[in-house]
Design a protein around this motif. Structure first.
Motif, short mmCIF file in Angstrom:
data_model
loop_
_atom_site.label_atom_id
_atom_site.label_comp_id
_atom_site.label_asym_id
_atom_site.label_seq_id
_atom_site.Cartn_x
_atom_site.Cartn_y
_atom_site.Cartn_z
N ALA A 40 0.83 -1.21 0.00
CA ALA A 40 0.00 0.00 0.00
C ALA A 40 0.86 1.26 0.00
O ALA A 40 0.55 2.24 -0.68
CB ALA A 40 -0.93 -0.01 1.22
N HIS A 41 1.95 1.24 0.76
CA HIS A 41 2.84 2.40 0.80
C HIS A 41 3.58 2.58 -0.53
O HIS A 41 3.81 3.70 -0.97
CB HIS A 41 3.83 2.26 1.96
CG HIS A 41 3.20 2.41 3.31
ND1 HIS A 41 3.02 3.64 3.92
CD2 HIS A 41 2.70 1.49 4.16
CE1 HIS A 41 2.44 3.47 5.09
NE2 HIS A 41 2.24 2.17 5.27
N ARG A 42 3.98 1.45 -1.16
CA ARG A 42 4.67 1.56 -2.45
C ARG A 42 3.73 2.14 -3.50
O ARG A 42 4.13 2.95 -4.33
CB ARG A 42 5.18 0.17 -2.87
CG ARG A 42 6.29 -0.37 -1.99
CD ARG A 42 7.04 -1.49 -2.68
NE ARG A 42 6.22 -2.66 -2.90
CZ ARG A 42 6.17 -3.72 -2.11
NH1 ARG A 42 6.88 -3.73 -0.99
NH2 ARG A 42 5.42 -4.76 -2.41
N SER A 43 2.47 1.72 -3.48
CA SER A 43 1.50 2.25 -4.43
C SER A 43 1.29 3.75 -4.23
O SER A 43 1.21 4.52 -5.19
CB SER A 43 0.17 1.50 -4.29
OG SER A 43 -0.78 2.00 -5.20
N GLU A 44 1.23 4.16 -2.96
CA GLU A 44 1.06 5.58 -2.67
C GLU A 44 2.28 6.38 -3.11
O GLU A 44 2.15 7.47 -3.69
CB GLU A 44 0.83 5.76 -1.16
CG GLU A 44 0.61 7.22 -0.74
CD GLU A 44 0.40 7.36 0.76
OE1 GLU A 44 0.43 8.50 1.25
OE2 GLU A 44 0.20 6.33 1.44
#
Length: 323
Positions: A40-44
């Motif tokens: 989720a953090h990588r996508s953000e």
């Protein structure tokens, strides 16, 4: 009356270290999915950087009015039916002509989806000089021309080059037996265009090899990208190139580590530009330090059209490479 008090305190003293140890274990064993490298953090992080890349993309007017090819000048017009030898010759640019190649220069027209553009062309002789990159190294005892593989042949890389077992095959140039002026589809800054090209008939291949005929002086170079100042966030990888564009489907090659897992394509789609990259999980063990090109497929919400495809790392527009 004081003895019972001591009996109560002693168990508490024994329990407190256990509580502290349990608390410490809970801290060090926290769920990695909540960390900064979680999906989720990588996508953000990708979305934030893609926004910066898209907003920094400001090409000149030539991007919409000139001829900016987004693939190389040598193009296969279909499935060539490569053998190991003929593919090696094609990749290296080894050719020999068996017919006269005309030196006459002509003019030509490029047909874009949004209009036409008349430009000077190089002659067939000039195109052939650009195509032919020299001769292969001597191969003592090999046949005099490349051809179809011999049954029972296997080819493997050895310490001193390619080693064959079974009947030997050729390592000599491809044979040009004809040439004519035609057109081929080319990905450009204005979408897919029909571009004049010299089509060389090759005896050993099933389809002609095309060399784009537009004079170098009429080609507008791809603009220099403006990349974000900070490095690519951890867990994200760059897009290296495109291998295919089919309407809304893109085949992109990501640059990943040899031991990376969880390779996932990421895309940010806008009306005027598309930004692509990928997400990976890095290995925690010992791993060779090498770049691997990993093909992935991305499906857009709408056909790509004339929109450029930008790399999320460098901000550069991606070109199509032959597969």
């Amino acid at each position: 009356m004081r003895r019972p008090v001591l009996l109560l305190v002693l168990p508490l003293l024994l329990v407190l270290p256990l509580l502290m140890l349990a608390t410490g274990c809970a801290t060090t064993g926290a769920d990695p999915a909540d960390g900064p490298t979680a999906p989720a953090h990588r996508s953000e992080a990708f979305d934030q950087r893609a926004t910066e890349v898209a907003e920094a993309w400001r090409p000149s007017a030539d991007w919409r009015t000139g001829y900016v090819p987004l693939q190389g000048p040598t193009i296969l017009t279909g499935d060539p039916g490569f053998t190991p030898d003929t593919e090696a010759a094609f990749r290296a640019g080894w050719y020999r002509e068996q017919v006269p190649i005309p030196p006459t220069r002509v003019g030509g027209e490029i047909r874009f989806p949004d209009g036409r553009l008349t430009l000077p062309l190089v002659s067939a002789a000039e195109a052939y000089r650009q195509l032919d990159q020299g001769d292969p190294l001597p191969c003592p005892g090999r046949p005099k021309r490349p051809g179809r593989p011999t049954p029972g042949l296997t080819v493997e890389p050895g310490p001193d080059g390619w080693v064959t077992s079974g009947p030997e095959t050729a390592c000599l140039p491809l044979t040009v037996t004809g040439v004519e002026l035609g057109t081929v589809p080319v990905r450009t800054s204005r979408g897919e265009a029909q571009v004049p090209a010299w089509l060389f008939t090759i005896e050993e291949l099933a389809t002609p090899v095309a060399r784009l005929a537009v004079a170098p002086t009429a080609v507008t170079p791809v603009p220099e990208p403006t990349a974000p100042a900070r490095p690519l966030p951890e867990g994200l990888v760059a897009a290296q190139d495109l291998t295919a564009v089919d309407g809304a489907r893109l085949t992109v090659r990501l640059g990943v580590g040899a031991c990376d897992t969880g390779i996932t394509p990421l895309v940010s789609e806008r009306p005027d530009v598309v930004v692509v990259g990928g997400s990976v999980t890095r290995s925690t063990g010992v791993c060779p330090d090498m770049l691997k090109l990993e093909p992935v497929t991305i499906t857009l919400a709408a056909p790509l059209g004339a929109r450029p495809v930008l790399d999320v790392s460098t901000g550069a527009p991606l070109s199509i490479v032959p597969r």
